[in-house]
Design a protein around this motif. Sequence first.
Motif, PDB file in Angstrom:
ATOM      1  N   GLY A  48       0.818  -1.283   0.013  1.00  0.00           N
ATOM      2  CA  GLY A  48       0.115  -0.046  -0.128  1.00  0.00           C
ATOM      3  C   GLY A  48       0.889   1.161  -0.122  1.00  0.00           C
ATOM      4  O   GLY A  48       0.338   2.571  -0.343  1.00  0.00           O
ATOM      5  N   ALA A  49       2.057   1.142   0.322  1.00  0.00           N
ATOM      6  CA  ALA A  49       2.841   2.383   0.392  1.00  0.00           C
ATOM      7  C   ALA A  49       3.125   3.105  -1.064  1.00  0.00           C
ATOM      8  O   ALA A  49       2.944   4.558  -1.100  1.00  0.00           O
ATOM      9  CB  ALA A  49       4.239   2.120   0.762  1.00  0.00           C
ATOM     10  N   PHE A  50       3.341   2.381  -1.971  1.00  0.00           N
ATOM     11  CA  PHE A  50       3.566   2.893  -3.484  1.00  0.00           C
ATOM     12  C   PHE A  50       2.103   3.244  -3.864  1.00  0.00           C
ATOM     13  O   PHE A  50       2.237   4.535  -4.727  1.00  0.00           O
ATOM     14  CB  PHE A  50       4.130   1.755  -4.262  1.00  0.00           C
ATOM     15  N   GLU A  51       1.047   2.903  -3.554  1.00  0.00           N
ATOM     16  CA  GLU A  51      -0.400   3.228  -4.031  1.00  0.00           C
ATOM     17  C   GLU A  51      -0.634   4.608  -3.510  1.00  0.00           C
ATOM     18  O   GLU A  51      -0.996   5.666  -4.082  1.00  0.00           O
ATOM     19  CB  GLU A  51      -1.315   2.351  -3.525  1.00  0.00           C
ATOM     20  N   VAL A  52      -0.199   4.979  -2.105  1.00  0.00           N
ATOM     21  CA  VAL A  52      -0.361   6.151  -1.439  1.00  0.00           C
ATOM     22  C   VAL A  52       0.488   7.170  -2.265  1.00  0.00           C
ATOM     23  O   VAL A  52       0.063   8.503  -2.656  1.00  0.00           O
ATOM     24  CB  VAL A  52       0.139   6.131   0.069  1.00  0.00           C
ATOM     25  N   LEU A  53       1.855   6.802  -2.439  1.00  0.00           N
ATOM     26  CA  LEU A  53       2.601   7.828  -3.108  1.00  0.00           C
ATOM     27  C   LEU A  53       2.041   8.120  -4.575  1.00  0.00           C
ATOM     28  O   LEU A  53       2.204   9.435  -4.900  1.00  0.00           O
ATOM     29  CB  LEU A  53       4.087   7.224  -3.321  1.00  0.00           C
ATOM     30  N   TYR A  54       1.515   7.055  -5.172  1.00  0.00           N
ATOM     31  CA  TYR A  54       1.166   7.168  -6.642  1.00  0.00           C
ATOM     32  C   TYR A  54      -0.024   8.357  -6.732  1.00  0.00           C
ATOM     33  O   TYR A  54       0.035   9.065  -7.403  1.00  0.00           O
ATOM     34  CB  TYR A  54       0.811   5.943  -7.158  1.00  0.00           C
ATOM     35  N   ARG A  55      -1.105   7.830  -5.881  1.00  0.00           N
ATOM     36  CA  ARG A  55      -2.300   8.569  -5.695  1.00  0.00           C
ATOM     37  C   ARG A  55      -1.828  10.136  -5.168  1.00  0.00           C
ATOM     38  O   ARG A  55      -2.336  11.020  -6.051  1.00  0.00           O
ATOM     39  CB  ARG A  55      -3.242   8.196  -4.760  1.00  0.00           C
ATOM     40  N   GLN A  56      -1.010  10.721  -4.421  1.00  0.00           N
ATOM     41  CA  GLN A  56      -0.731  11.797  -4.208  1.00  0.00           C
ATOM     42  C   GLN A  56       0.244  12.647  -5.278  1.00  0.00           C
ATOM     43  O   GLN A  56       0.139  13.788  -5.102  1.00  0.00           O
ATOM     44  CB  GLN A  56      -0.007  11.814  -2.877  1.00  0.00           C
ATOM     45  N   LEU A  57       1.066  11.980  -5.630  1.00  0.00           N
ATOM     46  CA  LEU A  57       1.874  12.690  -6.879  1.00  0.00           C
ATOM     47  C   LEU A  57       1.542  12.445  -8.505  1.00  0.00           C
ATOM     48  O   LEU A  57       1.873  13.014  -9.104  1.00  0.00           O
ATOM     49  CB  LEU A  57       3.171  12.018  -6.749  1.00  0.00           C
ATOM     50  N   GLY A  95      -1.150  13.528 -10.102  1.00  0.00           N
ATOM     51  CA  GLY A  95      -1.536  15.103 -10.501  1.00  0.00           C
ATOM     52  C   GLY A  95      -0.419  16.080 -10.726  1.00  0.00           C
ATOM     53  O   GLY A  95      -0.271  16.397 -11.977  1.00  0.00           O
ATOM     54  N   PRO A  96       0.538  16.199  -9.817  1.00  0.00           N
ATOM     55  CA  PRO A  96       1.801  17.034 -10.161  1.00  0.00           C
ATOM     56  C   PRO A  96       2.586  16.699 -11.159  1.00  0.00           C
ATOM     57  O   PRO A  96       3.085  17.322 -12.124  1.00  0.00           O
ATOM     58  CB  PRO A  96       2.293  17.214  -8.809  1.00  0.00           C
ATOM     59  N   GLY A 123       1.881  14.348 -13.655  1.00  0.00           N
ATOM     60  CA  GLY A 123       1.082  14.291 -14.889  1.00  0.00           C
ATOM     61  C   GLY A 123       1.117  15.856 -15.333  1.00  0.00           C
ATOM     62  O   GLY A 123       1.281  16.037 -16.647  1.00  0.00           O
ATOM     63  N   ALA A 124       0.925  16.762 -14.536  1.00  0.00           N
ATOM     64  CA  ALA A 124       0.922  18.195 -15.051  1.00  0.00           C
ATOM     65  C   ALA A 124       2.343  18.548 -15.633  1.00  0.00           C
ATOM     66  O   ALA A 124       2.454  19.195 -16.693  1.00  0.00           O
ATOM     67  CB  ALA A 124       0.702  19.173 -13.937  1.00  0.00           C
ATOM     68  N   VAL A 125       3.298  18.380 -15.012  1.00  0.00           N
ATOM     69  CA  VAL A 125       4.637  18.549 -15.324  1.00  0.00           C
ATOM     70  C   VAL A 125       4.863  17.972 -17.032  1.00  0.00           C
ATOM     71  O   VAL A 125       5.393  18.640 -17.785  1.00  0.00           O
ATOM     72  CB  VAL A 125       5.837  18.057 -14.398  1.00  0.00           C
ATOM     73  N   VAL A 126       4.814  16.750 -16.877  1.00  0.00           N
ATOM     74  CA  VAL A 126       4.784  15.821 -18.138  1.00  0.00           C
ATOM     75  C   VAL A 126       4.081  16.231 -19.080  1.00  0.00           C
ATOM     76  O   VAL A 126       4.612  16.688 -20.622  1.00  0.00           O
ATOM     77  CB  VAL A 126       4.796  14.360 -17.993  1.00  0.00           C
ATOM     78  N   ARG A 127       2.970  16.704 -19.000  1.00  0.00           N
ATOM     79  CA  ARG A 127       2.023  17.418 -19.958  1.00  0.00           C
ATOM     80  C   ARG A 127       2.540  18.567 -20.680  1.00  0.00           C
ATOM     81  O   ARG A 127       2.352  18.769 -21.782  1.00  0.00           O
ATOM     82  CB  ARG A 127       0.575  17.280 -19.510  1.00  0.00           C
TER      83      ARG A 127
END
Length: 181
Positions: free
Chosen positions: A20-29, A31-32, A34-38
Amino acid sequence: MTVETCGGELVARVARGEPGAFEVLYRQLLGPVGAVVRRVLRDRAQSEEVVQEVFLELWRTAGRYRPERGSVHAWALTAAHHRAVDRVRAARAGAERERAAALREYRPAYDSVAAEAERRIEDRAVRTALAVLAPAQREALALAYWGGCTQTRIAALLGAPLGTVKSRVRDGLRRLRTELG
């Protein structure tokens, strides 16, 4: 647990492989990141691929994260930016290689009929222009261009002074240039 408050601890849990640790990291990061990459790529499909690559990189390198070097947020966004820029550079390099290969392989269409017609038209124009020249100029030019003779050799063949031959060739070329436009 959020990235802002417990980022270093969360990344350490990811590095240890805690469920579950990676899932939390993934959900929280997501958006930011994805925005940088886009913002860098401006292409949705490529952006999605790069975001996946970034999170795979974060998961694989979680053990190397050092909190003293910056926040988890900055670490993730820096990885995202670098990966997106790498994708842009790779795309440009690929496009440049393709363009260079296309230029090397380019062979213009050769139309033998058109080329022969053009050659005949040019020959006719030259013959017409040569007819306008004085006989001495025409003879000097013929020996120089079709006979391959030097001006010294032409002078010897014609029994004329070298300066005279040079003048005939120069004046003949000037007149041809005027006639041929």
